[in-house]
Design a protein around this motif. Structure first.
Motif, PDB file in Angstrom:
ATOM      1  N   GLN A 175       4.167 -19.667 -46.874  1.00 38.36           N
ATOM      2  CA  GLN A 175       3.628 -20.464 -47.970  1.00 38.36           C
ATOM      3  C   GLN A 175       2.392 -19.825 -48.620  1.00 38.36           C
ATOM      4  O   GLN A 175       1.920 -20.300 -49.650  1.00 38.36           O
ATOM      5  CB  GLN A 175       3.247 -21.861 -47.470  1.00 38.36           C
ATOM      6  N   ASP A 176       1.879 -18.748 -48.018  1.00 39.45           N
ATOM      7  CA  ASP A 176       0.614 -18.184 -48.489  1.00 39.45           C
ATOM      8  C   ASP A 176       0.769 -17.268 -49.701  1.00 39.45           C
ATOM      9  O   ASP A 176       1.829 -16.666 -49.919  1.00 39.45           O
ATOM     10  CB  ASP A 176      -0.064 -17.417 -47.354  1.00 39.45           C
ATOM     11  N   PHE A 177      -0.326 -17.177 -50.465  1.00 43.95           N
ATOM     12  CA  PHE A 177      -0.485 -16.196 -51.523  1.00 43.95           C
ATOM     13  C   PHE A 177      -1.473 -15.156 -51.005  1.00 43.95           C
ATOM     14  O   PHE A 177      -2.652 -15.470 -50.802  1.00 43.95           O
ATOM     15  CB  PHE A 177      -1.022 -16.852 -52.807  1.00 43.95           C
ATOM     16  N   ILE A 178      -0.984 -13.930 -50.799  1.00 47.97           N
ATOM     17  CA  ILE A 178      -1.780 -12.897 -50.137  1.00 47.97           C
ATOM     18  C   ILE A 178      -2.324 -11.920 -51.163  1.00 47.97           C
ATOM     19  O   ILE A 178      -1.570 -11.178 -51.811  1.00 47.97           O
ATOM     20  CB  ILE A 178      -0.946 -12.176 -49.064  1.00 47.97           C
ATOM     21  N   HIS A 179      -3.635 -11.938 -51.332  1.00 51.39           N
ATOM     22  CA  HIS A 179      -4.344 -11.055 -52.259  1.00 51.39           C
ATOM     23  C   HIS A 179      -4.619  -9.745 -51.532  1.00 51.39           C
ATOM     24  O   HIS A 179      -5.492  -9.672 -50.667  1.00 51.39           O
ATOM     25  CB  HIS A 179      -5.653 -11.730 -52.699  1.00 51.39           C
ATOM     26  N   ASN A 180      -3.872  -8.712 -51.886  1.00 52.16           N
ATOM     27  CA  ASN A 180      -3.927  -7.446 -51.155  1.00 52.16           C
ATOM     28  C   ASN A 180      -4.803  -6.441 -51.893  1.00 52.16           C
ATOM     29  O   ASN A 180      -4.390  -5.801 -52.851  1.00 52.16           O
ATOM     30  CB  ASN A 180      -2.505  -6.877 -50.979  1.00 52.16           C
ATOM     31  N   ALA A 181      -6.056  -6.313 -51.404  1.00 51.29           N
ATOM     32  CA  ALA A 181      -7.017  -5.410 -52.044  1.00 51.29           C
ATOM     33  C   ALA A 181      -7.141  -4.085 -51.316  1.00 51.29           C
ATOM     34  O   ALA A 181      -8.073  -3.322 -51.578  1.00 51.29           O
ATOM     35  CB  ALA A 181      -8.384  -6.091 -52.134  1.00 51.29           C
ATOM     36  N   THR A 186       3.931 -14.751 -50.771  1.00 48.12           N
ATOM     37  CA  THR A 186       3.775 -14.166 -52.102  1.00 48.12           C
ATOM     38  C   THR A 186       2.647 -13.150 -52.046  1.00 48.12           C
ATOM     39  O   THR A 186       1.519 -13.482 -51.677  1.00 48.12           O
ATOM     40  CB  THR A 186       3.431 -15.248 -53.139  1.00 48.12           C
ATOM     41  N   VAL A 187       2.941 -11.903 -52.414  1.00 49.27           N
ATOM     42  CA  VAL A 187       1.922 -10.857 -52.355  1.00 49.27           C
ATOM     43  C   VAL A 187       1.399 -10.557 -53.755  1.00 49.27           C
ATOM     44  O   VAL A 187       2.169 -10.486 -54.718  1.00 49.27           O
ATOM     45  CB  VAL A 187       2.465  -9.581 -51.676  1.00 49.27           C
ATOM     46  N   ILE A 188       0.084 -10.432 -53.859  1.00 50.23           N
ATOM     47  CA  ILE A 188      -0.577 -10.081 -55.114  1.00 50.23           C
ATOM     48  C   ILE A 188      -1.114  -8.663 -54.943  1.00 50.23           C
ATOM     49  O   ILE A 188      -2.146  -8.446 -54.301  1.00 50.23           O
ATOM     50  CB  ILE A 188      -1.725 -11.063 -55.420  1.00 50.23           C
ATOM     51  N   PRO A 189      -0.436  -7.641 -55.485  1.00 53.22           N
ATOM     52  CA  PRO A 189      -0.760  -6.237 -55.199  1.00 53.22           C
ATOM     53  C   PRO A 189      -1.861  -5.679 -56.090  1.00 53.22           C
ATOM     54  O   PRO A 189      -1.628  -4.820 -56.938  1.00 53.22           O
ATOM     55  CB  PRO A 189       0.574  -5.529 -55.448  1.00 53.22           C
ATOM     56  N   VAL A 190      -3.099  -6.155 -55.892  1.00 56.12           N
ATOM     57  CA  VAL A 190      -4.174  -5.750 -56.794  1.00 56.12           C
ATOM     58  C   VAL A 190      -4.762  -4.391 -56.451  1.00 56.12           C
ATOM     59  O   VAL A 190      -5.390  -3.747 -57.287  1.00 56.12           O
ATOM     60  CB  VAL A 190      -5.302  -6.803 -56.812  1.00 56.12           C
TER      61      VAL A 190
END
Length: 433
Positions: free
Chosen positions: A126-132, A154-158
């Motif tokens: 369920q998480d939104f993972i902000h990948n820095a 959900t991965v956020i590939p920043v």
């Protein structure tokens, strides 16, 4: 929650039996397919058939980073190049780059172990993972990315950089998990303050921090400022990347090494002799399942210890303590061994000091001198000079008492020490040989 209950809770006896089977297979593979290892085994007088128990590990030769450089780029690969689906490499700033190849099974295993690690930290699909973490040849970004997708999150590939925009995206996308270096986590916190955003008001609840040493004092600072649970992840590109071990959010007392894939040991960094459980020394890892570039007894140079006592989370895999330094980047100041993490602990226990600091080492005549520049917060820097001098003196006195080395401490204005989206550069050794 446990991602792979069967594997992660294996009884010690069954886990060691699995390790032995895989160790035997590993020795046979590298002896048959990697000329470097065949030569090293022969020089040591060891044959793969000699491995009868895990205690025989000590007879196998070590592998060091220089071995990867000497065999650059593909000399340690154990499979044909057409079965390699991905390459990663170090920056090579101190010599030739170390190149690591992955087969499809290696990539799949990596994703599985990172999914384990995320759930170990308390994350779920369920998480939104902000990948820095940085993407590219560095293993951090893609390792976390594939693991997040394997978990179903959900991965956020920043990646790194663009700090102000990252803070806005964390707010706009509703990130619940942050992956970054601990120092960059604090950089994001500062950027949020400047933008008028209170990170504590965001849905962010977990920070998975790695790629550089940090202390429990720094953890407490991050958790208090950001209102999250901060946990430690460990990995290195030569072994796999992030996800070699992971701290569980339940105990927050050491990182579980995924022992069905990695066989750890602790050695004396000087003699190379194995040390007993609980002793502090250099971590050595043997990869049990890697196909592309399997490594026998790889010397990580990281200083830690192994804790085999049962963990409250239910996982049976051994826990490694927080890395306190490295056997090869340890500072020797007038005969005294000093690790930057020791200095960081002292700084963070000082009221008004921030976790942003630099250690500058110079040589004047025949004597080494160490200066520590430490940022202080806004309120402290506006204090009278006498108060600032008192803080400087307190840090100097504590370092002298606990580490036995004299140093100069200089407090500097907030945000004057350069920030980094990757590993923070703490030490500037300007001595000449």
């Amino acid at each position: 929650m446990i991602y792979d209950v069967d594997r992660e809770t294996l009884p010690r006896e069954e886990l060691e039996a699995l390790q032995l089977r895989r160790l035997k297979n590993l020795c046979e593979r590298v002896y048959a397919n990697v000329p470097h290892y065949r030569k090293r085994f022969d020089e040591a007088g060891v044959n793969p058939s000699d491995i009868k128990s895990l205690s025989d590990l000590k007879y196998l030769p070590f592998t060091e980073k220089q071995d990867l450089r000497n065999n650059y780029p593909f000399g340690l690969f154990a499979v044909p190049k057409d079965t390699i689906v991905r390459l990663h490499a170090s920056s090579g700033t101190t010599g030739k780059a170390t190149v690591v190849g992955y087969t499809q099974r290696d990539v799949n295993n990596w994703a599985e172990l990172m999914a384990r690690s995320f759930m170990c930290a308390g994350a779920s699909r369920q998480d939104f993972i902000h990948n820095a973490y940085g993407y590219g040849l560095f293993t951090g970004g893609l390792g976390a990315h594939y693991g997040a997708e394997k978990l179903g999150a959900t991965v956020i590939p920043v990646s790194g950089g663009g700090t102000k925009r990252q803070v806005q995206l964390m707010r706009d996308f509703g990130a619940t998990v942050l992956c970054s270096t601990p120092s960059y986590g604090l950089v994001l916190y500062e950027a949020a303050q400047e933008a008028g955003i209170d990170i504590r008001d965001l849905p962010l609840r977990i920070g998975i921090f790695g790629a550089e040493p940090w202390t429990d004092a720094m953890r407490a600072d991050i958790e208090e400022k950001m209102g999250i649970t901060a946990v430690n992840i460990y990995g290195l590109s030569e072994i796999m990347g992030p996800g070699v071990s992971m701290e569980c959010a339940v105990a927050k007392d050491g990182m579980h090494i995924w022992e069905d894939h990695f066989l750890p040991e602790i050695i004396d960094p000087v003699t190379g002799e194995q040390l007993p459980p609980g002793a502090t020394g250099e971590l050595v890892i043997t990869t049990l399942t890697k196909e592309g570039i399997p490594l026998i007894r790889y010397r990580t140079r990281d200083i830690t210890s192994l804790n085999y006592t049962p963990c409250a989370c239910g996982r049976t895999h051994v826990r490694m303590r927080r890395v306190t330094g490295r056997s090869d980047d340890m500072l020797i100041i007038r005969g005294v061994n000093v690790f930057p993490s020791q200095i960081e602990s002292i700084i963070l226990e000082t009221e008004g000091a921030s976790p942003h600091y630099q250690i500058i080492v110079t040589r004047e005549g025949n004597l080494d001198h160490m200066e520590i520049q430490v940022e202080v917060d806004e309120t402290m820097f506006s204090d009278a000079i006498k108060n600032l001098q008192r803080i400087e003196g307190r840090i100097q006195k504590t370092i002298k008492e606990f580490l036995g080395v004299s140093t100069k401490v200089r407090l500097v204005e907030p945000r004057t020490i350069e920030r980094s989206a990757g590993k923070a550069k703490r030490v500037f050794d300007k001595r000449t040989a």
